[in-house]
Design a protein around this motif. Structure first.
Motif, mmCIF file in Angstrom:
data_model
loop_
_atom_site.group_PDB
_atom_site.id
_atom_site.type_symbol
_atom_site.label_atom_id
_atom_site.label_comp_id
_atom_site.label_asym_id
_atom_site.label_seq_id
_atom_site.Cartn_x
_atom_site.Cartn_y
_atom_site.Cartn_z
ATOM 1 N N PHE A 27 0.738 -1.185 0.119
ATOM 2 C CA PHE A 27 0.055 -0.224 -0.111
ATOM 3 C C PHE A 27 0.798 1.254 0.050
ATOM 4 N N PHE A 28 2.086 1.294 0.661
ATOM 5 C CA PHE A 28 2.807 2.447 0.888
ATOM 6 C C PHE A 28 4.249 2.343 0.286
ATOM 7 N N GLY A 29 4.721 1.190 -0.236
ATOM 8 C CA GLY A 29 5.726 1.099 -0.993
ATOM 9 C C GLY A 29 7.120 1.209 0.371
ATOM 10 N N PHE A 30 8.058 1.819 0.156
ATOM 11 C CA PHE A 30 9.259 2.125 0.955
ATOM 12 C C PHE A 30 8.856 3.278 1.744
ATOM 13 N N SER A 31 7.971 4.077 1.331
ATOM 14 C CA SER A 31 7.548 5.239 1.964
ATOM 15 C C SER A 31 7.076 4.928 3.340
ATOM 16 N N LEU A 82 -2.090 15.757 9.454
ATOM 17 C CA LEU A 82 -2.006 16.309 8.036
ATOM 18 C C LEU A 82 -0.531 16.366 7.459
ATOM 19 N N ALA A 83 0.405 16.774 8.468
ATOM 20 C CA ALA A 83 1.858 16.864 8.089
ATOM 21 C C ALA A 83 2.303 15.529 7.730
ATOM 22 N N LEU A 84 2.177 14.369 8.548
ATOM 23 C CA LEU A 84 2.620 13.187 8.261
ATOM 24 C C LEU A 84 2.021 12.462 6.949
ATOM 25 N N ALA A 85 0.585 13.029 6.670
ATOM 26 C CA ALA A 85 0.015 12.374 5.540
ATOM 27 C C ALA A 85 0.609 13.016 4.195
ATOM 28 N N LEU A 86 0.916 14.347 4.353
ATOM 29 C CA LEU A 86 1.624 14.896 3.341
ATOM 30 C C LEU A 86 2.999 14.326 2.842
ATOM 31 N N LEU A 87 3.971 14.169 4.126
ATOM 32 C CA LEU A 87 5.145 13.634 4.002
ATOM 33 C C LEU A 87 4.930 12.369 3.416
ATOM 34 N N VAL A 88 4.256 11.425 3.547
ATOM 35 C CA VAL A 88 4.198 9.811 2.989
ATOM 36 C C VAL A 88 3.584 10.046 1.758
ATOM 37 N N LEU A 89 2.473 10.933 1.437
ATOM 38 C CA LEU A 89 1.953 10.932 -0.034
ATOM 39 C C LEU A 89 3.006 11.601 -0.841
ATOM 40 N N SER A 90 3.652 12.570 -0.555
ATOM 41 C CA SER A 90 4.763 13.298 -1.522
ATOM 42 C C SER A 90 5.914 12.316 -1.599
ATOM 43 N N SER A 91 6.167 11.784 -0.523
ATOM 44 C CA SER A 91 7.456 10.307 -0.672
ATOM 45 C C SER A 91 6.787 9.512 -1.730
ATOM 46 N N GLN A 92 5.487 9.071 -1.652
ATOM 47 C CA GLN A 92 5.275 7.952 -2.666
ATOM 48 C C GLN A 92 5.057 8.412 -3.915
ATOM 49 N N VAL A 93 4.702 9.556 -4.267
ATOM 50 C CA VAL A 93 4.791 10.284 -5.412
ATOM 51 C C VAL A 93 6.247 10.375 -6.112
ATOM 52 N N LEU A 94 7.231 10.645 -5.350
ATOM 53 C CA LEU A 94 8.416 10.998 -5.570
ATOM 54 C C LEU A 94 9.183 9.483 -6.122
ATOM 55 N N GLU A 95 8.808 8.485 -5.031
ATOM 56 C CA GLU A 95 9.186 7.190 -5.154
ATOM 57 C C GLU A 95 8.688 6.524 -6.463
ATOM 58 N N HIS A 109 3.651 -1.783 -7.004
ATOM 59 C CA HIS A 109 4.491 -0.501 -7.532
ATOM 60 C C HIS A 109 5.198 0.261 -6.662
ATOM 61 N N GLY A 110 6.092 1.066 -7.320
ATOM 62 C CA GLY A 110 6.999 1.920 -6.538
ATOM 63 C C GLY A 110 6.031 2.806 -5.905
ATOM 64 N N GLY A 111 6.322 3.132 -4.622
ATOM 65 C CA GLY A 111 5.229 4.000 -4.005
ATOM 66 C C GLY A 111 3.992 3.288 -3.401
ATOM 67 N N GLY A 112 3.903 2.072 -3.615
ATOM 68 C CA GLY A 112 2.618 1.426 -3.226
ATOM 69 C C GLY A 112 1.564 1.593 -4.094
ATOM 70 N N VAL A 113 0.374 1.490 -3.572
ATOM 71 C CA VAL A 113 -1.022 1.608 -4.182
ATOM 72 C C VAL A 113 -1.397 3.115 -4.370
ATOM 73 N N PHE A 114 -1.156 3.858 -3.267
ATOM 74 C CA PHE A 114 -1.386 5.284 -3.226
ATOM 75 C C PHE A 114 -0.342 5.973 -4.285
ATOM 76 N N GLY A 115 1.007 5.506 -4.177
ATOM 77 C CA GLY A 115 1.627 6.235 -5.145
ATOM 78 C C GLY A 115 1.407 6.109 -6.631
ATOM 79 N N HIS A 116 0.965 4.608 -7.152
ATOM 80 C CA HIS A 116 0.598 4.351 -8.103
ATOM 81 C C HIS A 116 -0.728 5.174 -8.775
ATOM 82 N N VAL A 117 -1.514 5.387 -7.909
ATOM 83 C CA VAL A 117 -2.843 6.219 -8.113
ATOM 84 C C VAL A 117 -2.567 7.760 -8.318
ATOM 85 N N LEU A 118 -1.851 8.245 -7.418
ATOM 86 C CA LEU A 118 -1.655 9.698 -7.257
ATOM 87 C C LEU A 118 -0.526 10.106 -8.397
ATOM 88 N N GLY A 119 0.314 9.173 -8.777
ATOM 89 C CA GLY A 119 1.544 9.623 -9.472
ATOM 90 C C GLY A 119 1.220 10.062 -10.746
#
Length: 214
Positions: A27-31, A82-95, A109-119
């Motif tokens: 779900f989150f990848g290495f993030s 909110l800060a933790l969620a933004l940190l993880v999501l931005s890290s997932q998009v970058l990953e 996928h890299g960044g997990g499910v959320f990174g694959h959806v938001l990227g």
């Protein structure tokens, strides 16, 4: 996320740890390590506060009955979440956009499910380079809030250490230069003394002393 090959579980937490790690990476990848670090930081902070200042029962009761205390705690909790969620999501998009070579070590996928959806959406709206810049900027802005530190404080500490290092190096160079100048001056004085001794012996010879015969 996979059927496996029937080997023994290699996770330190056993089968439950393997399931938890697999789901987290899926779900989150290495993030997901940001969540682990944030949880460890929060636990250590609470432990340090507990050990340094034992809670007084009367003070705790007064704070618990104060509506302002709960309001401030609620606001801090919302800002932290909110800060933790933004940190993880931005890290997932970058990953997902930059570290896709690590997908072979992940169950998905890299960044997990959320990174694959938001990227893809972020790249479509901000571009490849713009998405990376925004993700890095969000991570830099959220890290101090999540881990309770200040970039200015760290910059001041690093600058102070660098300044001390340069100052010590300069003092060492000055000490070496002073020693070299002193040794050169000592050698010059020795040469001058030798020349003066030769001149004294040439112009003022030692008188011959004749002792009378007994």
């Amino acid at each position: 996320s996979t059927t496996g090959i029937g080997d023994e579980v290699g996770n330190w937490g056993g089968q439950l740890g393997a399931w938890l790690a697999d789901a987290s990476y899926y779900f989150f990848g290495f993030s997901v390590w940001w969540l682990l670090l944030a949880g460890g930081r929060a636990w250590l902070s609470a432990l340090a506060v507990r050990m340094r200042a034992p809670i007084d029962s009367s003070t705790a009761t007064a704070d618990g009955a104060n509506p302002a205390f709960w309001q401030q705690a609620w606001v801090r909790g919302v800002v932290y979440t909110l800060a933790l969620a933004l940190l993880v999501l931005s890290s997932q998009v970058l990953e997902w956009s930059r570290l896709y070579r690590l997908e072979s070590f992940l169950p998905g996928h890299g960044g997990g499910v959320f990174g694959h959806v938001l990227g893809p959406s972020v790249i479509r709206w901000l571009g490849f380079n713009g998405s990376a810049l925004v993700a890095i900027a969000l991570m830099v802005a959220c890290l101090p809030r999540v881990f309770h530190f200040s970039w200015g404080h760290w910059a001041e500490r690093v600058g102070g250490q660098l300044d001390e290092w340069f100052e010590s190096r300069r003092e060492k160079r000055e000490a070496v230069e002073d020693q070299r100048i002193g040794e050169q001056a000592a050698r010059e004085r020795e040469e001058v003394v030798k020349v003066e001794r030769v001149e004294i012996e040439e112009h003022h010879p030692t008188p011959m002393l004749i002792e009378p015969t007994l």
